[in-house]
Write a protein that holds these residues in place. Sequence first.
Motif, PDB file in Angstrom:
ATOM      1  N   GLY A   1      -5.666  -4.638  -4.563  1.00  0.00           N
ATOM      2  CA  GLY A   1      -5.922  -4.123  -3.199  1.00  0.00           C
ATOM      3  C   GLY A   1      -5.387  -2.633  -3.043  1.00  0.00           C
ATOM      4  N   THR A   2      -5.109  -2.224  -2.068  1.00  0.00           N
ATOM      5  CA  THR A   2      -4.308  -0.822  -1.789  1.00  0.00           C
ATOM      6  C   THR A   2      -3.203  -1.010  -0.800  1.00  0.00           C
ATOM      7  OG1 THR A   2      -5.763  -0.656   0.378  1.00  0.00           O
ATOM      8  CG2 THR A   2      -6.964   0.021  -1.614  1.00  0.00           C
ATOM      9  N   TRP A   3      -2.563  -0.033  -0.616  1.00  0.00           N
ATOM     10  CA  TRP A   3      -1.330   0.125   0.375  1.00  0.00           C
ATOM     11  C   TRP A   3      -1.897  -0.051   1.715  1.00  0.00           C
ATOM     12  CZ3 TRP A   3       3.124  -0.456  -1.147  1.00  0.00           C
ATOM     13  CH2 TRP A   3       3.467   0.034  -2.497  1.00  0.00           C
ATOM     14  N   ASP A   4      -3.253   0.085   2.009  1.00  0.00           N
ATOM     15  CA  ASP A   4      -3.771  -0.018   3.286  1.00  0.00           C
ATOM     16  C   ASP A   4      -3.916  -1.734   3.469  1.00  0.00           C
ATOM     17  OD1 ASP A   4      -4.034   2.426   4.116  1.00  0.00           O
ATOM     18  OD2 ASP A   4      -6.184   2.502   3.792  1.00  0.00           O
ATOM     19  N   ASP A   5      -4.155  -2.416   2.567  1.00  0.00           N
ATOM     20  CA  ASP A   5      -3.787  -3.870   2.451  1.00  0.00           C
ATOM     21  C   ASP A   5      -2.588  -4.370   2.566  1.00  0.00           C
ATOM     22  OD1 ASP A   5      -6.808  -4.430   2.165  1.00  0.00           O
ATOM     23  OD2 ASP A   5      -6.471  -3.984  -0.020  1.00  0.00           O
ATOM     24  N   VAL A   6      -1.516  -3.717   2.026  1.00  0.00           N
ATOM     25  CA  VAL A   6      -0.246  -3.849   2.248  1.00  0.00           C
ATOM     26  C   VAL A   6       0.162  -4.125   3.628  1.00  0.00           C
ATOM     27  CG1 VAL A   6       2.159  -3.720   1.435  1.00  0.00           C
ATOM     28  CG2 VAL A   6       0.302  -3.625  -0.353  1.00  0.00           C
ATOM     29  N   ARG A   7      -0.166  -2.572   4.404  1.00  0.00           N
ATOM     30  CA  ARG A   7       0.207  -2.468   5.598  1.00  0.00           C
ATOM     31  C   ARG A   7      -0.528  -3.352   6.659  1.00  0.00           C
ATOM     32  NH1 ARG A   7       0.884   3.063   3.623  1.00  0.00           N
ATOM     33  NH2 ARG A   7      -1.403   3.201   3.145  1.00  0.00           N
ATOM     34  N   ALA A   8      -1.549  -3.937   6.266  1.00  0.00           N
ATOM     35  CA  ALA A   8      -2.173  -4.786   6.970  1.00  0.00           C
ATOM     36  C   ALA A   8      -1.572  -6.141   7.090  1.00  0.00           C
ATOM     37  CB  ALA A   8      -3.777  -4.936   6.689  1.00  0.00           C
ATOM     38  N   LEU A   9      -0.996  -6.342   6.118  1.00  0.00           N
ATOM     39  CA  LEU A   9      -0.645  -7.927   5.487  1.00  0.00           C
ATOM     40  C   LEU A   9       1.101  -7.759   6.654  1.00  0.00           C
ATOM     41  CD1 LEU A   9      -0.222 -10.423   4.042  1.00  0.00           C
ATOM     42  CD2 LEU A   9       1.202  -9.142   2.231  1.00  0.00           C
ATOM     43  N   ALA A  10       1.627  -6.271   6.593  1.00  0.00           N
ATOM     44  CA  ALA A  10       2.729  -6.339   7.315  1.00  0.00           C
ATOM     45  C   ALA A  10       2.535  -6.232   9.035  1.00  0.00           C
ATOM     46  CB  ALA A  10       3.372  -5.126   6.821  1.00  0.00           C
ATOM     47  N   GLN A  11       1.765  -6.180   9.242  1.00  0.00           N
ATOM     48  CA  GLN A  11       1.380  -5.773  10.871  1.00  0.00           C
ATOM     49  C   GLN A  11       1.933  -7.175  11.632  1.00  0.00           C
ATOM     50  OE1 GLN A  11      -2.788  -5.366  11.499  1.00  0.00           O
ATOM     51  NE2 GLN A  11      -2.926  -3.220  11.045  1.00  0.00           N
ATOM     52  N   ASP A  12       1.952  -8.289  11.009  1.00  0.00           N
ATOM     53  CA  ASP A  12       2.476  -9.429  11.755  1.00  0.00           C
ATOM     54  C   ASP A  12       3.399 -10.126  11.255  1.00  0.00           C
ATOM     55  OD1 ASP A  12       0.124  -8.970  13.869  1.00  0.00           O
ATOM     56  OD2 ASP A  12      -1.233  -9.900  12.220  1.00  0.00           O
ATOM     57  N   ARG A  13       4.125  -9.436  10.225  1.00  0.00           N
ATOM     58  CA  ARG A  13       5.110 -10.576   9.419  1.00  0.00           C
ATOM     59  C   ARG A  13       5.914  -9.301   8.803  1.00  0.00           C
ATOM     60  NH1 ARG A  13       0.367 -11.150   7.461  1.00  0.00           N
ATOM     61  NH2 ARG A  13       0.087 -13.213   8.825  1.00  0.00           N
ATOM     62  N   THR A  14       6.998  -9.698   8.184  1.00  0.00           N
ATOM     63  CA  THR A  14       7.995  -9.129   7.210  1.00  0.00           C
ATOM     64  C   THR A  14       7.332  -9.292   5.887  1.00  0.00           C
ATOM     65  OG1 THR A  14       9.927  -9.853   8.431  1.00  0.00           O
ATOM     66  CG2 THR A  14      10.318  -9.257   6.379  1.00  0.00           C
ATOM     67  N   VAL A  15       7.536  -8.211   5.134  1.00  0.00           N
ATOM     68  CA  VAL A  15       6.886  -8.028   3.860  1.00  0.00           C
ATOM     69  C   VAL A  15       8.062  -7.578   2.965  1.00  0.00           C
ATOM     70  CG1 VAL A  15       5.365  -6.912   2.085  1.00  0.00           C
ATOM     71  CG2 VAL A  15       4.379  -7.913   4.424  1.00  0.00           C
TER      72      VAL A  15
ATOM     73  N   ASP B   1      -6.324 -11.898  -4.060  1.00  0.00           N
ATOM     74  CA  ASP B   1      -5.751 -10.390  -4.023  1.00  0.00           C
ATOM     75  C   ASP B   1      -4.882 -10.583  -2.642  1.00  0.00           C
ATOM     76  OD1 ASP B   1      -7.650 -10.571  -2.117  1.00  0.00           O
ATOM     77  OD2 ASP B   1      -9.102  -9.373  -2.824  1.00  0.00           O
ATOM     78  N   ILE B   2      -4.522  -9.166  -2.363  1.00  0.00           N
ATOM     79  CA  ILE B   2      -3.598  -9.077  -0.981  1.00  0.00           C
ATOM     80  C   ILE B   2      -4.270  -9.531   0.214  1.00  0.00           C
ATOM     81  CG2 ILE B   2      -2.154  -7.525   0.404  1.00  0.00           C
ATOM     82  CD1 ILE B   2      -1.707  -6.182  -2.731  1.00  0.00           C
ATOM     83  N   ALA B   3      -5.530  -8.904   0.308  1.00  0.00           N
ATOM     84  CA  ALA B   3      -6.440  -9.478   1.497  1.00  0.00           C
ATOM     85  C   ALA B   3      -6.554 -10.716   1.718  1.00  0.00           C
ATOM     86  CB  ALA B   3      -7.785  -8.668   1.433  1.00  0.00           C
ATOM     87  N   GLY B   4      -7.041 -11.411   0.721  1.00  0.00           N
ATOM     88  CA  GLY B   4      -7.073 -13.049   0.677  1.00  0.00           C
ATOM     89  C   GLY B   4      -5.659 -13.758   0.951  1.00  0.00           C
ATOM     90  N   LEU B   5      -4.504 -13.154   0.682  1.00  0.00           N
ATOM     91  CA  LEU B   5      -3.365 -13.551   0.810  1.00  0.00           C
ATOM     92  C   LEU B   5      -3.126 -13.607   2.504  1.00  0.00           C
ATOM     93  CD1 LEU B   5      -0.547 -14.709   0.279  1.00  0.00           C
ATOM     94  CD2 LEU B   5       0.380 -12.543  -0.419  1.00  0.00           C
ATOM     95  N   ARG B   6      -3.462 -12.400   3.217  1.00  0.00           N
ATOM     96  CA  ARG B   6      -3.323 -12.496   4.575  1.00  0.00           C
ATOM     97  C   ARG B   6      -4.235 -13.407   5.442  1.00  0.00           C
ATOM     98  NH1 ARG B   6      -5.552  -7.449   8.191  1.00  0.00           N
ATOM     99  NH2 ARG B   6      -4.737  -7.926  10.169  1.00  0.00           N
ATOM    100  N   GLU B   7      -5.435 -13.661   4.794  1.00  0.00           N
ATOM    101  CA  GLU B   7      -6.310 -14.531   5.398  1.00  0.00           C
ATOM    102  C   GLU B   7      -5.779 -15.948   5.323  1.00  0.00           C
ATOM    103  OE1 GLU B   7     -10.083 -14.244   3.296  1.00  0.00           O
ATOM    104  OE2 GLU B   7     -10.546 -12.302   3.912  1.00  0.00           O
ATOM    105  N   LEU B   8      -5.236 -16.259   4.132  1.00  0.00           N
ATOM    106  CA  LEU B   8      -4.347 -17.545   3.952  1.00  0.00           C
ATOM    107  C   LEU B   8      -3.153 -17.728   4.833  1.00  0.00           C
ATOM    108  CD1 LEU B   8      -4.712 -19.997   2.167  1.00  0.00           C
ATOM    109  CD2 LEU B   8      -3.030 -19.073   0.525  1.00  0.00           C
TER     110      LEU B   8
END
Length: 505
Positions: A66-80, A18-25
């Motif tokens: 996931g949710t839009w919050d997960d997408v926003r978290a993914l975007a905190q440190d990188r271009t999405v 999922d999106i949270a798992g992608l961020r962890e990776l």
Amino acid sequence: MTHHGPQLITYADRLAGDIAGLRELLDGPLAGAFTGVHVLPFYPPYDGADAGFDPRDHTEVDPRLGTWDDVRALAQDRTVMADVIVNHVSAESDRFLDVREHGDASPHAPMFLTLGSVFPDGATEEDLARIYRPRPGLPFTVMSLGGRRRLVWTTFTPDQVDIDLRTPQAWEYLDSVVDALTGGGVTVLRLDAVGYTGKEAGTDCFMTPATDAYTARIVERAHARGAQVLVEVHGHYLQQVEIARKVDLVYDFALPPLVLHALTAADLGPLDRWLRIRPTNAVTVLDTHDGIGIVDVGTSDLLPGEPGLLGADEIDALVERIHVASDGASRLATGAAASNLDLYQVNCTFYDALARDDRSYLLARLLQLFVPGVPQVYYVGLLAGTNDMERLARTGVGRDVNRHHYTPAEVDAALRRPVVRAQLEALRLRASHRAFEGTFSHSVSGTRATLRWACDDAVASLVLDVADCSFEVRATSGEGTRAVLSSAALGGVADGAGSAEEGVS
């Protein structure tokens, strides 16, 4: 502005669950390798008829991912980056289901294209034969709309209904999509299949002047919301050069077949010519969630009389070499051999297209990373994946050979392979070395080439020979200039399942 460092292309579910798992990776074992990520469609249903490219609701995140919050978290440190599917929506979307029930009485009826939308006075045989489509047959599906049988425009599959960008209903819809994505932290919008939007009587309904106008309108909306736009179009290379002048980013779809030709025919000439004329505001790829494009280096009916970057005989020979290198797997997944086919692509992982040879595969990746632009690496390519023939047998969809669903154990095993670790080392160099902020130059002599980046005293260079796929990457550091990667250290034999103990540099 988009950071020009490497980006990962992936489905959230097929690599990390999922999106949270992608961020962890990305923050874990892939840390430092990627400055951005293109998350392939995560809208409901992400596992639809076309792997998410047939959205029922393009403004929501599929709750299974996931949710839009997960997408926003993914975007905190990188271009999405995320897809704006401009040409069509799912036949199961609420808007189209209302049209199915009420026909022209539905307030959404003008949003969807039928044969009569474009040809109100009827279409001649010549009109229909002229329509450009990436698959065999005509782009229409018979459906009942409000009890009346109609020919609904379906460019890709009967599950994907085309929308009419001449209508306010279509723009209300697209505005809601752009707002949802940019509000969710997405800063690069990839316009999927935008070339098919400008359907006009008397044309081939592909890349028409109306397409340019629609693209400009979306770019304007994106810029107003702080986002950039990447346009996805397969066509003659001169079209890509022209499109690049009008948008933020285009794909360099010519690069993959030219790299394959260079490495498998020991011929750098066509790649050399392309490097001298190609647009630099490009996203570079080797493979993607689609097949390896061939039309991008050949002649095209869209520009009659213009030669391609490769001749017809060279293209035929290249396709045959891919089939042989993949032990015939690509032949089973390409053209009329598989459903949902694209006539202009070869379905094969890039690793298989190079006979699973680590040395030539890593050289292909290095060529991509040294060419100007934003390098994007597909998740299967990152893990040096092989053709998923079990999935092809299960679905009958050719492109599924390169859309493997990785388990966590498979990811862990792949990350220990020398060819994958070598790619990550090259990606971290591309993401962090100051030389890549400077000026690019290249030279070719016979089968040898040098690609070089320099920014003041920071230098990175790739020296290679396609005669034996040998290479060396050198880069400046605090201790002077050092060899970062070399074919001699990697070896020339494919590692297969991979040995975690073998060195890469």
